[in-house]
Scaffold this active site. Structure first.
Site, PDB file in Angstrom:
ATOM      1  N   CYS A   9     -10.652  -1.125  17.655  1.00 31.02           N
ATOM      2  CA  CYS A   9     -10.101  -0.750  16.343  1.00 31.02           C
ATOM      3  C   CYS A   9      -9.778  -1.963  15.467  1.00 31.02           C
ATOM      4  O   CYS A   9      -9.936  -1.905  14.247  1.00 31.02           O
ATOM      5  CB  CYS A   9      -8.896   0.167  16.528  1.00 31.02           C
ATOM      6  SG  CYS A   9      -9.401   1.762  17.229  1.00 31.02           S
ATOM      7  N   HIS A  41      -4.261  11.763  16.707  1.00 34.83           N
ATOM      8  CA  HIS A  41      -5.248  12.787  17.039  1.00 34.83           C
ATOM      9  C   HIS A  41      -4.641  14.179  17.214  1.00 34.83           C
ATOM     10  O   HIS A  41      -3.526  14.317  17.729  1.00 34.83           O
ATOM     11  CB  HIS A  41      -5.942  12.434  18.363  1.00 34.83           C
ATOM     12  CG  HIS A  41      -6.733  11.166  18.323  1.00 34.83           C
ATOM     13  ND1 HIS A  41      -7.605  10.855  17.302  1.00 34.83           N
ATOM     14  CD2 HIS A  41      -6.817  10.122  19.212  1.00 34.83           C
ATOM     15  CE1 HIS A  41      -8.175   9.687  17.566  1.00 34.83           C
ATOM     16  NE2 HIS A  41      -7.711   9.214  18.699  1.00 34.83           N
ATOM     17  N   ASP A  58      -2.752   0.001  15.361  1.00 32.61           N
ATOM     18  CA  ASP A  58      -2.586   0.902  16.530  1.00 32.61           C
ATOM     19  C   ASP A  58      -1.687   0.362  17.640  1.00 32.61           C
ATOM     20  O   ASP A  58      -2.007   0.516  18.834  1.00 32.61           O
ATOM     21  CB  ASP A  58      -3.962   1.243  17.130  1.00 32.61           C
ATOM     22  CG  ASP A  58      -4.857   2.019  16.172  1.00 32.61           C
ATOM     23  OD1 ASP A  58      -4.482   2.185  14.997  1.00 32.61           O
ATOM     24  OD2 ASP A  58      -5.948   2.441  16.601  1.00 32.61           O
ATOM     25  N   ASP A  99      -3.534   5.616  15.444  1.00 34.86           N
ATOM     26  CA  ASP A  99      -4.427   6.646  15.942  1.00 34.86           C
ATOM     27  C   ASP A  99      -3.587   7.931  15.990  1.00 34.86           C
ATOM     28  O   ASP A  99      -2.473   7.912  16.536  1.00 34.86           O
ATOM     29  CB  ASP A  99      -4.864   6.235  17.362  1.00 34.86           C
ATOM     30  CG  ASP A  99      -6.332   6.443  17.618  1.00 34.86           C
ATOM     31  OD1 ASP A  99      -7.103   6.631  16.661  1.00 34.86           O
ATOM     32  OD2 ASP A  99      -6.723   6.410  18.810  1.00 34.86           O
ATOM     33  N   HIS A 104      -8.949  16.555  20.475  1.00 31.45           N
ATOM     34  CA  HIS A 104      -9.824  15.620  19.747  1.00 31.45           C
ATOM     35  C   HIS A 104     -11.142  15.361  20.484  1.00 31.45           C
ATOM     36  O   HIS A 104     -11.187  15.356  21.719  1.00 31.45           O
ATOM     37  CB  HIS A 104      -9.079  14.287  19.540  1.00 31.45           C
ATOM     38  CG  HIS A 104      -9.778  13.359  18.628  1.00 31.45           C
ATOM     39  ND1 HIS A 104     -10.304  12.165  19.032  1.00 31.45           N
ATOM     40  CD2 HIS A 104     -10.062  13.472  17.295  1.00 31.45           C
ATOM     41  CE1 HIS A 104     -10.877  11.566  17.996  1.00 31.45           C
ATOM     42  NE2 HIS A 104     -10.749  12.340  16.940  1.00 31.45           N
ATOM     43  N   LYS A 135      -5.103   7.713  11.409  1.00 28.75           N
ATOM     44  CA  LYS A 135      -6.564   7.807  11.512  1.00 28.75           C
ATOM     45  C   LYS A 135      -6.960   8.645  12.718  1.00 28.75           C
ATOM     46  O   LYS A 135      -6.155   8.828  13.633  1.00 28.75           O
ATOM     47  CB  LYS A 135      -7.183   6.410  11.574  1.00 28.75           C
ATOM     48  CG  LYS A 135      -6.795   5.590  12.782  1.00 28.75           C
ATOM     49  CD  LYS A 135      -7.191   4.136  12.556  1.00 28.75           C
ATOM     50  CE  LYS A 135      -7.057   3.293  13.793  1.00 28.75           C
ATOM     51  NZ  LYS A 135      -7.826   3.710  14.948  1.00 28.75           N
ATOM     52  N   HIS A 168      -5.067  10.689  24.277  1.00 22.14           N
ATOM     53  CA  HIS A 168      -4.181   9.593  23.859  1.00 22.14           C
ATOM     54  C   HIS A 168      -3.751   9.793  22.409  1.00 22.14           C
ATOM     55  O   HIS A 168      -4.458  10.434  21.634  1.00 22.14           O
ATOM     56  CB  HIS A 168      -4.887   8.237  24.017  1.00 22.14           C
ATOM     57  CG  HIS A 168      -6.087   8.101  23.112  1.00 22.14           C
ATOM     58  ND1 HIS A 168      -7.328   8.579  23.439  1.00 22.14           N
ATOM     59  CD2 HIS A 168      -6.211   7.566  21.862  1.00 22.14           C
ATOM     60  CE1 HIS A 168      -8.167   8.341  22.445  1.00 22.14           C
ATOM     61  NE2 HIS A 168      -7.521   7.732  21.472  1.00 22.14           N
TER      62      HIS A 168
HETATM   63 ZN   LIG Z   1      -8.267   7.412  19.607  1.00 27.45          ZN
END
Ligand SMILES: [Zn+2]
Length: 304
Positions: A229, A111, A64, A109, A115, A184, A159
């Protein structure tokens, strides 16, 4: 064939572990082996470690390293630990540039705009907050309980919305040729801290099968955030049987308290915590963390 003794095993292990390893920790491991291991198995410990050293297939997983976590809406620098992700980019790029990784994977990440982890969407009609949380004025880092889906969730500012600047990997981070990418947190109603699976554990990403298809047995990981993470990704890697190391000086964490908890989880799961220069020794000289030796003899010989 020479008989393996505790002393000869201690000096063999000393010759293959990272030089920073405390001699007492090596002796501690050997005395644990002595206590739990029948004499005829004792000599197999060395061969098991030697076999393993011949077959190191190492993947690097960069977690990430995206704009929003570096200098965007959820910058790690603004967390209580005030760690600056930009400061770790030079060692991170050194790590990424090392020869010998069978794979380099970048997790992201990724989204949808509504989310479940975004606090300004917590009251959307497709999810139901607990009665108590419905009355609250919600802000970033609040922990809430949703009745539907049935889950606890930490709320964040919006984010890493897919296909936006915030979700892009930071420009200064080196991307190798033939890199692999794992997205993810792509489902609206479930978060995903680990690169391997959603937080509910029900849906796996493609990461494990990608690693298995390249016969990876060791994972070096780093990135953002160390205590969220990176921690969950490393923990899942270890649980799946990959020998795992987290590179601390190529990572940044959010809070000192959570960083301490992460280190505890690493210690409990035979996950090593190393520096970039130690990663260089792993890749160039096959000097490995003592935790990997513990994990190997636990997996192959059942000595825990
Ligand atoms: Zn996130």
């Amino acid at each position: 064939m020479a008989v393996e003794t505790p002393d000869s095993l201690t000096s063999f292990i000393s010759s293959v572990v990272l030089p920073s390893t405390a001699p007492n920790d090596i002796r501690g491991l050997v005395s644990k082996i002595e206590k739990k291991c029948a004499p005829e198995l004792f000599s197999r410990v060395r061969f098991t470690i030697e076999d393993f050293l011949r077959e190191l297939h190492i993947a690097l997983i960069v977690v990430d390293f995206q704009n929003d976590f570096v200098n965007g809406s959820l910058s790690i620098l603004n967390g209580p630990a005030q760690q600056d992700p930009q400061a770790v980019i030079p060692p991170l790029n050194k790590l990424i540039s090392l020869d010998g990784f069978k794979m380099v994977v970048y997790t992201m990440d990724w989204h949808p705009p509504n989310h479940i982890s975004f606090y300004d969407h917590a009251k959307d009609s497709d999810r139901v907050l607990s009665a108590q949380d419905q009355k609250r004025h919600l802000k970033a880092f609040d922990v809430v309980r949703f009745e539907s889906p049935h889950t606890e969730q930490v709320l964040y500012p919006s984010h890493c919305v897919k296909n936006t600047w915030g979700a892009a990997l930071h420009d200064d981070v080196k991307i190798v040729e033939n890199a692999f990418f794992v997205e993810k947190g792509t489902d609206v109603l479930v978060d995903s801290y680990s690169g391997f699976a959603n937080n509910d554990g029900l849906k796996k990403s493609k990461l494990e099968s990608m690693l298995r298809s390249e016969r990876i047995n060791c994972v070096i990981t780093c990135g953002l955030a160390y205590d969220i993470c990176v921690m969950y990704t490393a923990r899942d890697a270890a649980k799946l049987g990959f020998l795992t190391t987290v590179i601390k000086d190529c990572s940044s964490g959010l809070s000192d308290e959570k960083i301490e908890e992460a280190n505890q989880i690493f210690a409990e799961n035979n996950i090593a915590v190393n520096t970039e220069s130690e990663a260089e020794l792993i890749m160039t000289s096959k000097k490995i963390p003592l935790e990997w030796i513990s994990a190997v003899i636990s997996q192959k010989l059942g000595i825990k």
